[in-house]
Design a protein around this motif. Structure first.
Motif, PDB file in Angstrom:
ATOM      1  N   SER A  29      45.763  45.227   7.024  1.00  9.34           N
ATOM      2  CA  SER A  29      45.633  46.585   6.519  1.00  9.34           C
ATOM      3  C   SER A  29      44.338  46.757   5.727  1.00  9.34           C
ATOM      4  CB  SER A  29      46.846  46.908   5.639  1.00  9.34           C
ATOM      5  OG  SER A  29      46.698  48.169   5.076  1.00  9.34           O
ATOM      6  N   GLU A  30      44.082  45.798   4.865  1.00  8.37           N
ATOM      7  CA  GLU A  30      42.881  45.866   4.027  1.00  8.37           C
ATOM      8  C   GLU A  30      41.632  45.802   4.918  1.00  8.37           C
ATOM      9  OE1 GLU A  30      39.687  45.060   1.563  1.00  8.37           O
ATOM     10  OE2 GLU A  30      40.394  43.511   2.926  1.00  8.37           O
ATOM     11  N   THR A  31      41.661  44.895   5.881  1.00  9.89           N
ATOM     12  CA  THR A  31      40.522  44.722   6.792  1.00  9.89           C
ATOM     13  C   THR A  31      40.328  45.978   7.645  1.00  9.89           C
ATOM     14  OG1 THR A  31      41.010  42.353   6.868  1.00  9.89           O
ATOM     15  CG2 THR A  31      39.541  43.210   8.577  1.00  9.89           C
ATOM     16  N   ALA A  32      41.424  46.538   8.134  1.00 16.44           N
ATOM     17  CA  ALA A  32      41.341  47.745   8.975  1.00 16.44           C
ATOM     18  C   ALA A  32      40.769  48.912   8.170  1.00 16.44           C
ATOM     19  CB  ALA A  32      42.724  48.098   9.522  1.00 16.44           C
ATOM     20  N   GLY A  33      41.189  49.038   6.915  1.00 20.79           N
ATOM     21  CA  GLY A  33      40.662  50.113   6.071  1.00 20.79           C
ATOM     22  C   GLY A  33      39.162  49.970   5.857  1.00 20.79           C
ATOM     23  N   ARG A  34      38.744  48.725   5.666  1.00 23.97           N
ATOM     24  CA  ARG A  34      37.308  48.469   5.437  1.00 23.97           C
ATOM     25  C   ARG A  34      36.500  48.793   6.706  1.00 23.97           C
ATOM     26  NH1 ARG A  34      34.573  44.062   6.112  1.00 23.97           N
ATOM     27  NH2 ARG A  34      36.403  42.768   6.527  1.00 23.97           N
ATOM     28  N   ARG A  47      44.757  51.908   7.576  1.00 21.71           N
ATOM     29  CA  ARG A  47      45.502  51.055   6.632  1.00 21.71           C
ATOM     30  C   ARG A  47      47.000  51.075   6.941  1.00 21.71           C
ATOM     31  NH1 ARG A  47      45.364  52.675   1.153  1.00 21.71           N
ATOM     32  NH2 ARG A  47      45.840  50.559   0.513  1.00 21.71           N
ATOM     33  N   LEU A  48      47.489  52.259   7.253  1.00 19.14           N
ATOM     34  CA  LEU A  48      48.908  52.408   7.569  1.00 19.14           C
ATOM     35  C   LEU A  48      49.262  51.626   8.847  1.00 19.14           C
ATOM     36  CD1 LEU A  48      51.353  53.877   6.394  1.00 19.14           C
ATOM     37  CD2 LEU A  48      50.661  55.924   7.675  1.00 19.14           C
ATOM     38  N   ALA A  49      48.437  51.796   9.874  1.00 18.77           N
ATOM     39  CA  ALA A  49      48.685  51.077  11.134  1.00 18.77           C
ATOM     40  C   ALA A  49      48.567  49.574  10.911  1.00 18.77           C
ATOM     41  CB  ALA A  49      47.694  51.541  12.204  1.00 18.77           C
ATOM     42  N   GLY A  50      47.619  49.176  10.065  1.00 19.78           N
ATOM     43  CA  GLY A  50      47.429  47.751   9.782  1.00 19.78           C
ATOM     44  C   GLY A  50      48.655  47.142   9.124  1.00 19.78           C
ATOM     45  N   VAL A  51      49.207  47.843   8.160  1.00 21.76           N
ATOM     46  CA  VAL A  51      50.338  47.263   7.434  1.00 21.76           C
ATOM     47  C   VAL A  51      51.603  47.237   8.302  1.00 21.76           C
ATOM     48  CG1 VAL A  51      51.347  49.278   6.232  1.00 21.76           C
ATOM     49  CG2 VAL A  51      51.271  47.061   5.092  1.00 21.76           C
ATOM     50  N   LEU A  52      51.685  48.168   9.257  1.00 25.29           N
ATOM     51  CA  LEU A  52      52.887  48.264  10.097  1.00 25.29           C
ATOM     52  C   LEU A  52      52.772  47.509  11.424  1.00 25.29           C
ATOM     53  CD1 LEU A  52      53.633  52.099   9.692  1.00 25.29           C
ATOM     54  CD2 LEU A  52      54.987  50.216   8.713  1.00 25.29           C
ATOM     55  N   HIS A  53      51.566  47.028  11.767  1.00 24.42           N
ATOM     56  CA  HIS A  53      51.329  46.615  13.161  1.00 24.42           C
ATOM     57  C   HIS A  53      52.274  45.507  13.641  1.00 24.42           C
ATOM     58  CE1 HIS A  53      49.159  43.154  11.561  1.00 24.42           C
ATOM     59  NE2 HIS A  53      49.086  42.660  12.789  1.00 24.42           N
ATOM     60  N   ASP A  54      52.698  44.626  12.726  1.00 22.90           N
ATOM     61  CA  ASP A  54      53.552  43.501  13.147  1.00 22.90           C
ATOM     62  C   ASP A  54      55.006  43.710  12.748  1.00 22.90           C
ATOM     63  OD1 ASP A  54      52.111  41.745  14.738  1.00 22.90           O
ATOM     64  OD2 ASP A  54      51.181  40.734  13.029  1.00 22.90           O
ATOM     65  N   LYS A 125      41.553  50.552  18.198  1.00 24.12           N
ATOM     66  CA  LYS A 125      40.524  49.514  18.340  1.00 24.12           C
ATOM     67  C   LYS A 125      40.315  48.791  17.010  1.00 24.12           C
ATOM     68  CE  LYS A 125      38.152  51.523  22.249  1.00 24.12           C
ATOM     69  NZ  LYS A 125      37.022  52.306  22.781  1.00 24.12           N
ATOM     70  N   ILE A 126      40.351  49.543  15.928  1.00 23.26           N
ATOM     71  CA  ILE A 126      40.143  48.940  14.607  1.00 23.26           C
ATOM     72  C   ILE A 126      41.277  47.979  14.265  1.00 23.26           C
ATOM     73  CG2 ILE A 126      40.236  49.503  12.130  1.00 23.26           C
ATOM     74  CD1 ILE A 126      38.428  51.935  12.825  1.00 23.26           C
ATOM     75  N   VAL A 127      42.507  48.364  14.538  1.00 25.54           N
ATOM     76  CA  VAL A 127      43.632  47.479  14.213  1.00 25.54           C
ATOM     77  C   VAL A 127      43.566  46.218  15.080  1.00 25.54           C
ATOM     78  CG1 VAL A 127      46.156  47.240  14.276  1.00 25.54           C
ATOM     79  CG2 VAL A 127      45.104  49.280  13.284  1.00 25.54           C
ATOM     80  N   TYR A 128      43.209  46.389  16.346  1.00 26.53           N
ATOM     81  CA  TYR A 128      43.064  45.228  17.228  1.00 26.53           C
ATOM     82  C   TYR A 128      42.043  44.250  16.633  1.00 26.53           C
ATOM     83  CZ  TYR A 128      42.589  42.334  21.310  1.00 26.53           C
ATOM     84  OH  TYR A 128      42.594  41.246  22.136  1.00 26.53           O
ATOM     85  N   VAL A 129      40.908  44.793  16.229  1.00 28.84           N
ATOM     86  CA  VAL A 129      39.835  43.953  15.681  1.00 28.84           C
ATOM     87  C   VAL A 129      40.249  43.364  14.325  1.00 28.84           C
ATOM     88  CG1 VAL A 129      37.480  43.997  14.761  1.00 28.84           C
ATOM     89  CG2 VAL A 129      37.993  45.180  16.909  1.00 28.84           C
ATOM     90  N   ALA A 130      40.850  44.184  13.474  1.00 30.33           N
ATOM     91  CA  ALA A 130      41.241  43.713  12.138  1.00 30.33           C
ATOM     92  C   ALA A 130      42.252  42.569  12.228  1.00 30.33           C
ATOM     93  CB  ALA A 130      41.824  44.874  11.323  1.00 30.33           C
TER      94      ALA A 130
END
Ligand SMILES: [Fe+2]
Ligand SMILES: [Fe+2]
Length: 193
Positions: A29-34, A47-54, A125-130
């Motif tokens: 989440s932190e990485t995706a936000g950055r 950030r939301l997608a990052g924290v929920l992705h898994d 794409k950002i969440v994939y990369v993060a």
């Protein structure tokens, strides 16, 4: 704009996942936000997608197949060969049901974070990369990918990350899912930096 706040999402993840997975989700989440900030993409959605992705990362293969059926997720014979990969699509389906106001781009990013897809939004794409770049990740080439953030377009960053990921699949002689082939041909093949 999602009805679900980041803090509510974090609390739900904390309640649901193992400590290892929770910490991974927080880092993604932190990485995706950055990364979203660097590329002028919706930081809140990233950030939301990052924290929920898994959301379904800790769910066993057998249970994923059961939940896929319950959530109406289409499961192919090929999916049954690599059921772990279903944690993305099952997670998205379950999140949609649990949090009806969740933004479509967030759900899509969750659904596509394992294999990619023919259509991918910038948030996806950002969440994939993060997921590949979060600080604890360690593999050959990760530093080059980290250094590339902001020095190339988001599409190119995704292409580099996806290439690295596919190389790892090949090196381990793993099954290549047809969605991976489709994603590769649509987004990566033939494109030059
Ligand atoms: Fe995952
Ligand atoms: Fe992950």
């Amino acid at each position: 704009m999602s009805d679900l706040s980041f803090d509510e999402a974090l609390a739900a993840v904390d309640e649901r996942l193992s400590e290892e997975s929770r910490e991974h989700c927080a880092r993604v989440s932190e990485t995706a936000g950055r990364i979203a900030d660097v590329y002028d993409v919706d930081v809140e959605a990233a950030r939301l997608a990052g924290v929920l992705h898994d959301w379904d990362r800790d769910t066993s293969a057998d249970e994923l197949l059961v939940r896929a059926a319950a959530a109406g997720v289409d499961v192919t014979e090929e999916d049954r060969l690599v059921p772990y990969l279903l944690h993305s699509r099952v997670g998205a389906a379950e999140l949609a049901e649990r949090f009806p106001g969740l933004d479509e781009s967030v759900l899509e990013a969750v659904a596509t974070h394992t294999l990619g897809a023919l259509t991918m939004t910038p948030v996806a794409k950002i969440v994939y990369v993060a997921d590949m770049l979060e600080p604890v990740r360690s593999y050959s080439g990760v530093e080059e990918l980290r250094d590339a953030v902001g020095t190339c377009t988001l599409d190119e960053l995704f292409r580099r990350a996806y290439t690295r990921s596919l190389v790892r699949v090949l090196e381990r002689r793993r099954h290549i899912h047809r969605t991976t082939v489709e994603t590769w041909n649509r987004h990566v093949a033939g494109e030059r930096a």
